[in-house]
Motif scaffolding. Structure first.
Motif, short mmCIF file in Angstrom:
data_model
loop_
_atom_site.label_atom_id
_atom_site.label_comp_id
_atom_site.label_asym_id
_atom_site.label_seq_id
_atom_site.Cartn_x
_atom_site.Cartn_y
_atom_site.Cartn_z
N ARG A 15 24.10 23.17 9.00
CA ARG A 15 24.58 22.04 8.20
C ARG A 15 23.69 20.83 8.40
NH1 ARG A 15 30.31 21.24 9.47
NH2 ARG A 15 30.17 23.43 9.98
N ILE A 16 23.66 19.99 7.36
CA ILE A 16 23.09 18.65 7.47
C ILE A 16 24.26 17.69 7.40
CG2 ILE A 16 21.72 16.84 6.36
CD1 ILE A 16 19.84 18.96 5.32
N CYS A 17 24.38 16.86 8.41
CA CYS A 17 25.39 15.81 8.40
C CYS A 17 24.79 14.57 7.74
CB CYS A 17 25.83 15.47 9.82
SG CYS A 17 26.64 16.84 10.67
N ALA A 18 25.44 14.08 6.69
CA ALA A 18 24.97 12.87 6.03
C ALA A 18 25.48 11.63 6.76
CB ALA A 18 25.42 12.85 4.57
N HIS A 19 26.49 11.80 7.60
CA HIS A 19 27.00 10.70 8.42
C HIS A 19 26.18 10.63 9.71
CE1 HIS A 19 29.15 14.40 9.40
NE2 HIS A 19 29.29 13.92 10.62
N PRO A 20 25.91 9.41 10.21
CA PRO A 20 24.98 9.28 11.34
C PRO A 20 25.51 9.75 12.69
CG PRO A 20 25.69 7.11 10.59
CD PRO A 20 26.27 8.12 9.64
N ASP A 21 26.85 9.71 12.89
CA ASP A 21 27.35 10.20 14.18
C ASP A 21 28.80 10.64 14.07
OD1 ASP A 21 29.21 7.99 15.03
OD2 ASP A 21 27.37 6.81 15.01
N ALA B 173 26.23 35.47 4.29
CA ALA B 173 27.13 36.62 4.38
C ALA B 173 27.14 37.08 5.83
CB ALA B 173 26.66 37.74 3.46
N GLY B 174 28.30 37.43 6.32
CA GLY B 174 28.42 37.88 7.70
C GLY B 174 28.75 36.76 8.67
N ALA B 175 28.71 35.51 8.23
CA ALA B 175 29.11 34.40 9.11
C ALA B 175 30.62 34.50 9.34
CB ALA B 175 28.75 33.06 8.49
N TYR B 176 31.05 34.37 10.58
CA TYR B 176 32.47 34.40 10.92
C TYR B 176 32.96 32.98 11.10
CZ TYR B 176 36.70 35.14 13.76
OH TYR B 176 37.99 35.13 14.26
N VAL B 177 33.89 32.59 10.26
CA VAL B 177 34.54 31.29 10.39
C VAL B 177 35.92 31.58 10.97
CG1 VAL B 177 35.35 29.23 9.20
CG2 VAL B 177 33.25 30.38 8.42
N ARG B 178 36.05 31.37 12.26
CA ARG B 178 37.31 31.70 12.92
C ARG B 178 38.45 30.89 12.29
NH1 ARG B 178 39.08 31.19 19.30
NH2 ARG B 178 41.05 32.30 19.00
N PRO B 179 39.56 31.55 11.96
CA PRO B 179 40.70 30.81 11.42
C PRO B 179 41.08 29.65 12.34
CG PRO B 179 41.06 33.15 11.15
CD PRO B 179 39.83 32.99 12.01
N HIS B 180 41.24 28.49 11.70
CA HIS B 180 41.49 27.27 12.44
C HIS B 180 42.25 26.28 11.56
CE1 HIS B 180 37.95 26.50 10.01
NE2 HIS B 180 38.21 25.22 10.11
N ARG B 181 42.70 25.21 12.17
CA ARG B 181 43.29 24.11 11.43
C ARG B 181 42.83 22.80 12.07
NH1 ARG B 181 49.61 25.06 12.79
NH2 ARG B 181 49.46 24.95 15.05
N HIS B 182 42.92 21.74 11.27
CA HIS B 182 42.50 20.42 11.72
C HIS B 182 43.73 19.53 11.80
CE1 HIS B 182 38.46 21.80 10.84
NE2 HIS B 182 38.87 22.13 9.64
N PRO C 48 37.06 10.16 13.16
CA PRO C 48 35.94 10.71 13.91
C PRO C 48 36.19 12.17 14.29
CG PRO C 48 37.30 9.33 15.34
CD PRO C 48 37.87 9.23 13.95
N PHE C 49 35.10 12.86 14.66
CA PHE C 49 35.22 14.24 15.10
C PHE C 49 35.67 14.27 16.55
CE2 PHE C 49 33.36 17.93 17.29
CZ PHE C 49 34.03 18.93 16.62
N ARG C 50 36.76 14.99 16.78
CA ARG C 50 37.25 15.23 18.14
C ARG C 50 37.52 16.73 18.24
NH1 ARG C 50 40.47 10.54 16.72
NH2 ARG C 50 39.56 8.73 17.73
#
Length: 175
Positions: free
Chosen positions: A41-47, A61-70, A138-140
């Motif tokens: 990914r490219i993050c367009a946000h600086p931090d 194809a083949g990427a595993y995105v583990r089931p999750h919630r935010h 923010p990302f936590r």
């Protein structure tokens, strides 16, 4: 445009204006193909502390995105290229909803917004999925909760079994 590499999956665009071209997407595809988790990914946000997070994401194809919630977040996705299925689950892992996504020209949904903390995953149905994702920051890390009934990253056999079973459940559901 300058990109700062945080790791082999995350690049951060530098500067007050972020502009991307088809060449940038081609570079992301190349990077995703070289990445063991088949994503970048490219993050367009600086931090990570920014209130708004915008990312251009490529999954192969083949990427595993583990089931999750935010927790306490919404997320919206706009598909630029490729196809995937967004699967929403109830608390116990039963399929609650299926959203087929693809580019605007396709018969699939090209945009979705998830405004609840539902468990979800992406099943990549094309060689690449290129999408623009927006979420609030923010990302936590602790605000992303992985489904306890899903296999962990690195459990190759468990992931293969889980994805095969999930595809079977989705096929039964569509009958």
């Amino acid at each position: 445009m300058l990109l700062r590499e945080l790791n082999d999956e995350v690049l951060v665009a530098e500067g007050p204006v972020v502009e991307l071209t088809a060449l940038d997407v081609a570079d992301l595809k190349r990077r995703a193909a070289a990445n063991p988790r088949r994503r970048v990914r490219i993050c367009a946000h600086p931090d990570t502390g920014d209130r708004l997070h915008e990312m251009l994401i490529v999954h192969m194809a083949g990427a595993y995105v583990r089931p999750h919630r935010h927790l306490g977040k919404s997320e919206s996705v706009h598909v630029l290229e490729g196809e995937a299925d967004v699967v929403l689950f109830d608390e116990d892992g039963a399929v609650r909803d299926l959203i087929p996504i693809g580019p605007y020209e396709s018969a699939r949904r090209f945009f979705y917004r998830l405004d609840e903390p539902a468990f979800h995953t992406l099943l990549i149905r094309s060689e690449y999925l290129v999408m623009h994702e927006v979420t609030n920051g923010p990302f936590r890390r602790e605000e992303t909760v992985f489904a306890p009934w899903s296999p962990e990253e690195g459990d190759a056999a468990g992931i293969d079994d889980y994805l095969r079973l999930l595809d079977e459940r989705l096929a039964e559901r569509s009958r």
